[in-house]
Scaffold this active site. Sequence first.
Site, mmCIF file in Angstrom:
data_model
loop_
_atom_site.group_PDB
_atom_site.id
_atom_site.type_symbol
_atom_site.label_atom_id
_atom_site.label_comp_id
_atom_site.label_asym_id
_atom_site.label_seq_id
_atom_site.Cartn_x
_atom_site.Cartn_y
_atom_site.Cartn_z
ATOM 1 N N GLU A 1 0.823 -1.216 0.000
ATOM 2 C CA GLU A 1 0.000 0.000 0.000
ATOM 3 C C GLU A 1 0.849 1.255 0.000
ATOM 4 O OE1 GLU A 1 -2.199 3.446 1.489
ATOM 5 O OE2 GLU A 1 -0.505 2.458 2.489
ATOM 6 N N GLU A 2 1.984 1.218 0.678
ATOM 7 C CA GLU A 2 2.793 2.422 0.824
ATOM 8 C C GLU A 2 3.583 2.775 -0.431
ATOM 9 O OE1 GLU A 2 2.435 4.359 3.161
ATOM 10 O OE2 GLU A 2 1.904 3.303 5.004
#
Length: 335
Positions: A122-123
Site C-alpha cells: 500500500e505504501e
Amino acid sequence: MPTTDPLPLAVDLMRVESTSGREGAVVALAERLLAERGWTVQRIPVSPGRDDLLATSGRDPVATLSTHLDTVPPYVPPRVEGETLFGRGACDAKGIAAAMVCAGERLRGRGVPVALLLVVGEETAHDGAHAANASPLRPPTARVLIDGEPTESTLAVGTKGALRFTLRTRGRAAHSAYPHLGDSATARLVRLLSELDGLALPADPLLGATTVHVGMLAGGVADNVIAPWAEARLMARLVTSPESALELFTRWVDGRAEVEPGVSVPPVRLGVVPGFATSVAAFATDIPALGAWGAPFLFGPGSIHVAHTDDEHVPIAELRAAVDAYERLVVGAVG
C-alpha cells in the site's frame, strides 16, 4: 482462541519488520495467527515472495475489513509507554489490522459472515490491492469494503488522490572553474522548482486544495564538475483526476524538463453510516484499486499526522474502541 484485545496482536505484528517489498515474514505470521483462531485463510499472489491474505468466516461474506501489513521505513520496534502504543505500524496500519481481526471475531461470534483482506504494497505501488481486485478468490457476495487507515476514529467522506512524478533536467559537464563551458542541470532544476509555490492548483469544496511537494533531489557527479543531470521526485495530492493533474504539471514545465509520471490514484467520495463523526482524508489509500470489493468506507484509530514519523503511535484506548467501531460499521453498512 478468539482474540478480544487488539493490543497483544498489534505488538506481535509490529515486532516483525515489513517495509514495503519485504512483507513475507509478517504475512506468514498473520496467516498462522488467523489459522490458529479458526479462520479459513488463503493467499493471493502479488509478486515473487509477496502475497496478500484473505481470511473468511462463514459462507458468503458481504462485508470485508481490509488494511495493509506493509510499512514505510525505517523500522521502529514496538513499545508500550503508559496508555500509548509506539512503533512502526502502530496506527499505519498494524494496529488497525489487529482491531479488524478482533472485530471480525466478534462478528463471527454473532453469526455474521465477514472477510478480512490484509494486503501488501500500500505504501508504494498499491500492487497488493490491484492483485486482490483481480483475484478469483474474491467472494462473489462482497459488496461492502471497510478500509482501515488512521482517520482519528472518524468516518472519512472522501480522500484525495495522488500522483508521483519525476522532473529530470539535462546539462553539459565542464570544469567548475570554467562554468561558461558547461550547462548546469542542477541550476535549471532549481529555477524550475522555485516556481512551485506560485503555481495555481485546483481546489474542491469537499476535498480542499491540491498540494505538491518535492520529496527527493539528486544530480551532478562531483562538486567540482558542472552538473550534467539533475532530477526531483515530486508527489501531488489531488482533488481532480491524475490525468488532468499530469497535464497541468506538464504545461507548467513547458519543455524545460522531462516529466516522467509514476504511480497515481484518483480522489474518491466515500460512504457514511449514521452515528459516526466524519472527516476528509488528504491522503490516498488502496480504495481506488479495490473497486470490485464493493461500496467503500474508510475508518481507523490514530492520526495520520504521526504516521510515517519516528514518533508513530496510537492511544491504546482508541485502538480498543476501534474494535467496537468496526463491528458497528459492518452492521450499519450492510444494513
